[in-house]
Design a protein around this motif. Structure first.
Motif, PDB file in Angstrom:
ATOM      1  N   GLU A   1       0.552  -1.253   0.170  1.00 33.59           N
ATOM      2  CA  GLU A   1       0.049  -0.026   0.197  1.00 33.59           C
ATOM      3  C   GLU A   1       0.622   1.123   0.642  1.00 33.59           C
ATOM      4  O   GLU A   1       0.611   2.237  -1.073  1.00 33.59           O
ATOM      5  CB  GLU A   1      -0.922  -0.153   1.464  1.00 33.59           C
ATOM      6  CG  GLU A   1      -2.434  -0.854   1.373  1.00 33.59           C
ATOM      7  CD  GLU A   1      -2.358  -0.746  -0.171  1.00 33.59           C
ATOM      8  OE1 GLU A   1      -3.479   0.538  -0.446  1.00 33.59           O
ATOM      9  OE2 GLU A   1      -3.359  -1.586  -0.618  1.00 33.59           O
ATOM     10  N   LEU A   2       1.860   1.379   0.703  1.00 36.75           N
ATOM     11  CA  LEU A   2       2.858   2.494   0.739  1.00 36.75           C
ATOM     12  C   LEU A   2       3.620   2.735  -0.276  1.00 36.75           C
ATOM     13  O   LEU A   2       3.398   3.793  -0.804  1.00 36.75           O
ATOM     14  CB  LEU A   2       3.954   1.833   1.798  1.00 36.75           C
ATOM     15  CG  LEU A   2       4.795   2.719   2.401  1.00 36.75           C
ATOM     16  CD1 LEU A   2       4.687   4.329   2.834  1.00 36.75           C
ATOM     17  CD2 LEU A   2       5.972   2.619   2.969  1.00 36.75           C
TER      18      LEU A   2
ATOM     19  N   ASN B   1       2.303   2.049  -3.781  1.00 36.51           N
ATOM     20  CA  ASN B   1       1.134   2.270  -4.833  1.00 36.51           C
ATOM     21  C   ASN B   1       0.614   3.400  -3.823  1.00 36.51           C
ATOM     22  O   ASN B   1      -0.358   4.220  -4.611  1.00 36.51           O
ATOM     23  CB  ASN B   1      -0.476   0.986  -3.918  1.00 36.51           C
ATOM     24  CG  ASN B   1       0.374  -0.247  -5.018  1.00 36.51           C
ATOM     25  OD1 ASN B   1       1.685  -0.211  -5.774  1.00 36.51           O
ATOM     26  ND2 ASN B   1      -0.925  -0.973  -4.487  1.00 36.51           N
ATOM     27  N   GLY B   2       0.846   4.243  -2.558  1.00 34.93           N
ATOM     28  CA  GLY B   2       1.067   6.052  -2.573  1.00 34.93           C
ATOM     29  C   GLY B   2      -0.623   5.798  -2.006  1.00 34.93           C
ATOM     30  O   GLY B   2      -1.012   6.712  -1.762  1.00 34.93           O
ATOM     31  N   ASN B   3      -0.604   5.375  -0.779  1.00 36.95           N
ATOM     32  CA  ASN B   3      -2.135   4.592   0.183  1.00 36.95           C
ATOM     33  C   ASN B   3      -1.689   5.863   0.710  1.00 36.95           C
ATOM     34  O   ASN B   3      -0.970   6.328   1.635  1.00 36.95           O
ATOM     35  CB  ASN B   3      -2.200   3.630   0.558  1.00 36.95           C
ATOM     36  CG  ASN B   3      -3.001   3.649   2.187  1.00 36.95           C
ATOM     37  OD1 ASN B   3      -2.641   4.503   3.379  1.00 36.95           O
ATOM     38  ND2 ASN B   3      -4.781   3.361   1.992  1.00 36.95           N
ATOM     39  N   GLU B   4      -2.593   7.247   0.932  1.00 35.07           N
ATOM     40  CA  GLU B   4      -2.349   8.388   1.956  1.00 35.07           C
ATOM     41  C   GLU B   4      -2.126   7.869   3.284  1.00 35.07           C
ATOM     42  O   GLU B   4      -1.307   8.761   3.358  1.00 35.07           O
ATOM     43  CB  GLU B   4      -3.602   9.062   1.504  1.00 35.07           C
ATOM     44  CG  GLU B   4      -3.651  10.454   1.997  1.00 35.07           C
ATOM     45  CD  GLU B   4      -5.121  11.341   1.698  1.00 35.07           C
ATOM     46  OE1 GLU B   4      -5.785  12.167   2.887  1.00 35.07           O
ATOM     47  OE2 GLU B   4      -5.607  11.033   0.269  1.00 35.07           O
ATOM     48  N   GLN B   5      -3.125   6.905   3.811  1.00 36.74           N
ATOM     49  CA  GLN B   5      -2.389   6.837   5.653  1.00 36.74           C
ATOM     50  C   GLN B   5      -1.255   6.320   5.692  1.00 36.74           C
ATOM     51  O   GLN B   5      -0.520   7.129   5.935  1.00 36.74           O
ATOM     52  CB  GLN B   5      -3.404   5.709   6.002  1.00 36.74           C
ATOM     53  CG  GLN B   5      -3.417   5.974   7.424  1.00 36.74           C
ATOM     54  CD  GLN B   5      -4.341   4.316   7.945  1.00 36.74           C
ATOM     55  OE1 GLN B   5      -4.789   3.998   7.090  1.00 36.74           O
ATOM     56  NE2 GLN B   5      -3.956   4.314   8.632  1.00 36.74           N
TER      57      GLN B   5
ATOM     58  N   GLN C   1       1.486   7.073   3.577  1.00 34.97           N
ATOM     59  CA  GLN C   1       2.665   7.717   2.875  1.00 34.97           C
ATOM     60  C   GLN C   1       2.346   8.573   4.205  1.00 34.97           C
ATOM     61  O   GLN C   1       3.719   9.220   4.567  1.00 34.97           O
ATOM     62  CB  GLN C   1       1.948   8.769   2.007  1.00 34.97           C
ATOM     63  CG  GLN C   1       2.185   7.225   0.654  1.00 34.97           C
ATOM     64  CD  GLN C   1       3.662   7.539   0.131  1.00 34.97           C
ATOM     65  OE1 GLN C   1       4.322   8.661   0.016  1.00 34.97           O
ATOM     66  NE2 GLN C   1       3.984   6.765  -1.010  1.00 34.97           N
ATOM     67  N   ALA C   2       1.195   9.143   5.090  1.00 28.61           N
ATOM     68  CA  ALA C   2       1.376  10.374   5.868  1.00 28.61           C
ATOM     69  C   ALA C   2       2.193   9.829   7.295  1.00 28.61           C
ATOM     70  O   ALA C   2       2.890  10.107   7.741  1.00 28.61           O
ATOM     71  CB  ALA C   2       0.159  10.771   6.382  1.00 28.61           C
TER      72      ALA C   2
ATOM     73  N   SER D   1       6.431   9.318   6.562  1.00 30.30           N
ATOM     74  CA  SER D   1       6.423  10.912   6.301  1.00 30.30           C
ATOM     75  C   SER D   1       6.503  10.938   8.245  1.00 30.30           C
ATOM     76  O   SER D   1       7.543  11.855   8.031  1.00 30.30           O
ATOM     77  CB  SER D   1       5.558  11.801   5.531  1.00 30.30           C
ATOM     78  OG  SER D   1       5.156  11.619   4.219  1.00 30.30           O
TER      79      SER D   1
END
Length: 562
Positions: A218-219, A221-225, A227-228, A231
């Motif tokens: 998921e990371l 693939n750019g999953n928002e949660q 990625q947050a 970061s």
């Protein structure tokens, strides 16, 4: 600068009538271990057949013919020709060069116009900066400084471990058991406890490993949660890392870690495919390396996820394009040796000869009770805590021995951290080191504080002296000559340390200089007012130049008072 070996070689060549080439003569010249046997020696065994005489006879007949600039005498000792240089004339020339060049003494131009890229330290995000990271960090930093002393432009890269399946594990642990407040209060400590808990729980519940792999996908693939969280973990980790780097006095030119190469891998994979180098293996894509006697290099997993090797390939191409490196050094533990051989072999298979300029610089481990330190098992000693304890002990020693010292806190930091750095760098990098705070912080013997104290003692003599150091005249005593011969070797020791990728060469040399100076200090009245005082002070100043520059090259600070 006098070249003792060249002088001796030229003299031998002139009297041997072409029986040996200059190169062959130079290769045979030795440095006697006992100073009483001369400054250099030449064994005559290889000449016996040509001259049809015994080596001892050849040595006896040849020694009397040798004379030249700065040569005091040559004498035969059995099959050897021993040569003694003039302490006064040669010593004066050497000291004058060191004093004139100052901190530039030892600067070489071997790498002029060339670039060395160094990949070192590279801690993993969301994990504490432990003693396990110390070796890569200080060896890499020292090699960077040695490269610069040899004339290279050094590019220091901190290839952060900020990508990979461990983030899937950490995100899984955080979403199940994490507390935002606890993480904000003490980010690294809390993230470490979550990471350790994941592995404990996964032993009883293997399904957690599948969940972690899913989160990492998921990371990617750019999953928002995902990625947050990633970061946030990265930002908090960098704050902690920077605090430690500041204490160590280490800087980097780039913090581009694994994540930086996510969008740079596909062109490499496409080129591998176009060159028909990719093969399928159990659903995964690999490069076969049978000719190199290596296991296949895994490029993509069966689920399409990329790997450490994929990112290192992309990083190698990026660095070559960006920096046009002449040397690319990877200062990474010896357990990664096969990995780097694979990466290098893949690049060569792609047709790029510059892969030969990529070098893995392995090293041994810090052990705790004979075992490798492990984050996942909680067997960790935090580097920052060790550094702080070293500084505290140094301050306690200063309070006891020199309570009136100015800038005690600054000196304690230099001495405490210097002790940790030097304890590591004096060891051959391939040796494992058992963690022992007591050994690291011993302020006597072959230690960092011993070097710093010796240097401070030399500076103290210069402060006390009324006379100005002058190398116009030489010194004739044997104690000073032994130091001068050592100081003469400094540029070559710099070269050897970098060419052998071994800071311990320089570290051990500095101990030899300090021991020779302390012997001199104990035998000679340095500040006695006589005709030689300016020359003795010149020698003292030359010692401070070499010790100070050598320690700084290793990453140590150099207090002038202790």
């Amino acid at each position: 600068m006098i070249n003792f070996k060249a002088i001796f070689t030229a003299q031998l060549a002139s009297v041997l009538n072409g029986q040996l080439s200059d190169e062959a003569i130079a290769d045979l010249i030795e440095t006697p271990k006992n100073p009483a046997h001369g400054d250099l020696a030449f064994p005559c065994f290889t000449l016996a057949k040509a001259f049809r005489k015994s080596p001892a006879s050849i040595a006896g007949e040849t020694a009397c013919l040798i004379q030249g600039p700065h040569i005091e005498k040559a004498e035969a000792a059995g099959p050897y020709i021993n040569i003694f240089f003039s302490k006064e004339s040669a010593g004066a020339v050497i000291m004058e060069k060191i004093l004139n060049e100052g901190k530039e003494y030892g600067q070489l131009n071997d790498g002029a116009g060339k670039t060395a890229v160094l990949d070192f330290s590279s801690p993993n995000i969301a994990k504490p900066f432990s003693m396990g990271h110390l070796r890569s960090t200080v060896i890499g930093n020292a090699l960077g400084s040695l490269a610069e002393k040899c004339g290279y432009t050094a590019v220091r890269i901190n290839h952060l471990g900020d990508w990979g399946t461990q983030f899937g594990k950490l995100i899984t642990a955080y979403t199940k058991w994490g507390s935002p407040d606890k993480v904000k209060e003490n980010p690294i400590k809390e993230l470490l406890s979550l990471y350790i808990r994941f592995h404990e729980e996964a032993e009883a519940n293997p399904a957690l490993e599948d969940e972690a792999r899913s989160w990492f996908k998921e990371l990617e693939n750019g999953n928002e949660q995902a990625q947050a969280l990633w970061s946030w973990f990265r930002e908090e980790s960098l704050k902690e890392f920077q605090r430690v780097y500041d204490m160590l006095g280490i800087h980097f030119d780039s913090y581009n870690g694994e994540a930086f190469y996510n969008d740079k891998m596909e062109p490499v994979i496409e080129e591998l495919m176009a060159k028909d180098l990719l093969a399928e293996s159990d659903g995964a894509e690999v490069v076969q390396l049978p000719d190199e006697d290596l296991p296949p290099c895994l490029i993509k997993k069966s689920d399409g996820a990329t790997l450490y090797a994929t990112r290192d390939l992309a990083a190698a191409f990026y660095r070559k394009e960006t920096y046009q490196f002449d040397h690319s050094l990877y200062i990474v533990g010896q357990e990664q040796s096969i990995h780097f051989r694979q990466v290098k072999s893949v690049i060569k298979k792609m047709g790029y000869e510059w892969a030969d300029n990529m070098t893995h610089v392995p090293f041994g481990l810090y052990l705790k009770d004979g075992k490798k330190m492990s984050t996942r098992k909680g067997r960790v000693i935090l580097l920052e805590e060790v550094l702080n304890e070293a500084i505290l002990l140094a301050k306690t020693n200063i309070e006891a021995k020199n309570p009136g010292l100015e800038n005690k806190d600054e000196v304690a930091e230099a001495v405490g951290i210097g002790a940790i750095l030097f304890h590591d760098l004096k060891n051959d990098r391939m040796n494992n080191i058992e963690f022992s705070l007591e050994d690291m912080l011993t302020f006597e013997g072959e230690t960092g504080p011993y070097l710093q104290y010796t240097n401070a003692r030399a500076y103290s003599l210069l402060r006390k002296a009324d006379d100005i150091p002058s190398a116009e005249n030489g010194l004739s005593d044997s104690y000073s000559w032994e130091i001068i011969k050592l100081l003469y070797q400094y540029p070559e020791k710099i070269r050897q340390s970098y060419m052998q990728l071994s800071p311990s060469v320089l570290a051990k040399y500095l101990i030899d200089v300090a021991q020779a100076f302390n012997k001199y200090y104990g035998q000679v009245r340095i500040l006695e007012k006589d005709n030689s005082i300016k020359s003795r002070l010149a020698l003292v100043k030359a010692v401070t130049i070499v010790l100070s520059d050598g320690m700084q090259t290793l990453g140590m600070k150099v207090p002038r008072q202790m």
